[in-house]
Design a protein around this motif. Structure first.
Motif, short mmCIF file in Angstrom:
data_model
loop_
_atom_site.label_atom_id
_atom_site.label_comp_id
_atom_site.label_asym_id
_atom_site.label_seq_id
_atom_site.Cartn_x
_atom_site.Cartn_y
_atom_site.Cartn_z
N SER A 212 0.84 -1.21 0.00
CA SER A 212 0.00 0.00 0.00
C SER A 212 0.87 1.26 0.00
O SER A 212 0.59 2.23 -0.72
N ILE A 213 1.93 1.23 0.82
CA ILE A 213 2.86 2.38 0.86
C ILE A 213 3.54 2.56 -0.49
O ILE A 213 3.64 3.69 -1.00
N ILE A 214 3.98 1.45 -1.08
CA ILE A 214 4.67 1.52 -2.37
C ILE A 214 3.73 2.02 -3.46
O ILE A 214 4.09 2.90 -4.26
N SER A 217 2.92 5.75 -2.90
CA SER A 217 4.10 6.58 -3.15
C SER A 217 4.36 6.73 -4.64
O SER A 217 4.58 7.86 -5.14
N TYR A 218 4.32 5.61 -5.38
CA TYR A 218 4.64 5.69 -6.80
C TYR A 218 3.52 6.28 -7.64
O TYR A 218 3.77 6.85 -8.71
N THR A 219 2.28 6.20 -7.17
CA THR A 219 1.19 6.90 -7.85
C THR A 219 1.42 8.41 -7.77
O THR A 219 1.30 9.13 -8.76
N LEU A 220 1.77 8.89 -6.56
CA LEU A 220 2.04 10.32 -6.38
C LEU A 220 3.30 10.74 -7.14
O LEU A 220 3.35 11.86 -7.68
N ILE A 221 4.29 9.86 -7.20
CA ILE A 221 5.52 10.16 -7.95
C ILE A 221 5.21 10.32 -9.43
O ILE A 221 5.68 11.26 -10.09
N LEU A 222 4.41 9.38 -9.97
CA LEU A 222 4.06 9.44 -11.40
C LEU A 222 3.28 10.71 -11.73
O LEU A 222 3.50 11.32 -12.78
#
Length: 319
Positions: A212-214, A217-222
């Motif tokens: 869930s954290i990953i 985090s990567y959705t927000l990064i993208l």
């Protein structure tokens, strides 16, 4: 007449990785090479991060923790496997089996959590670069690392005692190359279905939290990268995150097969192959993935290498 419980007085027998003993020599050489590369690469990574001031950042601190976990992880299972491959005695004591289960669970659990926390570190670096020194200060990094180690050890403390309290009064032969809980439980002469269900739920939760954290985090990064106008900025962000995503995909893929897929999809041979992959290959690949794709780590290695050559030349000249 009651069946006598011989838990504490009898050894287990590890049947090993191979069924065909004709290939033992080649497989032994391959496993030893993987073990040597994994331990060396991880120790070098730890050393470089320790001695090079340019690597004294939160990302590399967490990476050094990953290397420590990988080193302990591979040392938990492979040395015993190598000894068993060249020895007629393939026994492991009841206590040693329990210790191996505890260390294995602690390392794999700690790595689950740490990989999730490393994704959070990348999120802060890409999405909040100006606040990064504050949000990821030394105290926060120490707390994150301690949390990962605590989470993993909690899993070990919870599951190991329960596993070892079951009566093992029948066959003592574990169809595996180390004491992995599903393989050990097959030898129990008691109903373990409730415990296996609870263990399954526990493992799923341990996977869901870091995943869930990953994912978040990567959705927000993208989304952040998509809004970047600079091509150089996008490239740097993708380079920073690609190594971590590669490690996550390999490690979590193997863990998903072992702990999430129902037992009907498993065979002992497949379980051993998958276990061998994430207990041997993954600890070897992790430092290589991070070092070969990271200019800072390669630069630190070249710097230390040049210093060693210079010191050697001076010593030779003096002599």
């Amino acid at each position: 007449m009651p069946v006598k419980n011989r838990n504490a007085s009898s050894d287990f027998i590890l049947l090993g990785l191979l069924v065909n003993n004709k290939a033992t020599g080649v497989v032994f050489a391959g496993i030893f090479a993987i073990f040597a590369v994994a331990v060396t690469a991880n120790l070098v990574m730890i050393f470089l991060i320790k001695v090079d001031s340019r690597l004294h950042t939160p990302m590399y601190f967490l990476l050094s923790q990953l290397s420590i976990m990988d080193t302990l992880f591979i040392c938990t299972t492979v040395p015993k496997l190598l000894v068993d491959m060249v020895s007629k005695e393939k026994k492991i004591s009841f206590v040693a089996c329990g210790i191996q289960i505890f260390l294995y669970l602690t390392m794999i659990g700690s790595e689950f959590f740490l990989l999730g926390l490393m994704a959070y570190d990348r999120y802060v670096a890409v999405c909040n670069p100006l606040r990064y020194p504050v949000l990821m200060n030394r105290r926060v990094c120490l707390l994150l690392a301690a949390g990962a180690w605590f989470g993993g050890s909690l899993d070990g403390f919870l599951l190991t005692p329960v596993t070892m309290t079951f009566p093992y009064c029948g066959s003592r032969s574990i169809n595996h190359f180390f004491c992995e809980i599903p393989a050990v439980l097959r030898l129990a002469c008691a109903d373990t279905s409730l415990y296996e269900t609870l263990m399954y739920i526990c493992c799923v939760l341990m996977l869901l939290i870091p995943i869930s954290i990953i994912s978040t985090s990567y959705t927000l990064i993208l989304l952040t990268v998509h809004r970047m106008r600079s091509a150089e900025g996008r490239k740097k962000a993708f380079t920073t995150c690609s190594s971590h995503l590669t490690v996550v995909s390999i490690f979590y893929g193997a863990a998903f097969y072992t702990y999430v897929l129902p037992q009907s999809f498993h065979t002992p041979e497949q379980d051993k192959v998958v276990s061998a992959f994430y207990t041997m290959v993954t600890p070897m690949l992790n430092p290589l993935i991070y070092s070969l794709r990271n200019k800072d780590v390669l630069g630190a290695f070249k710097k230390i290498f040049v210093q060693c050559l210079s010191t050697r030349k001076v010593s030779t000249s003096v002599a």
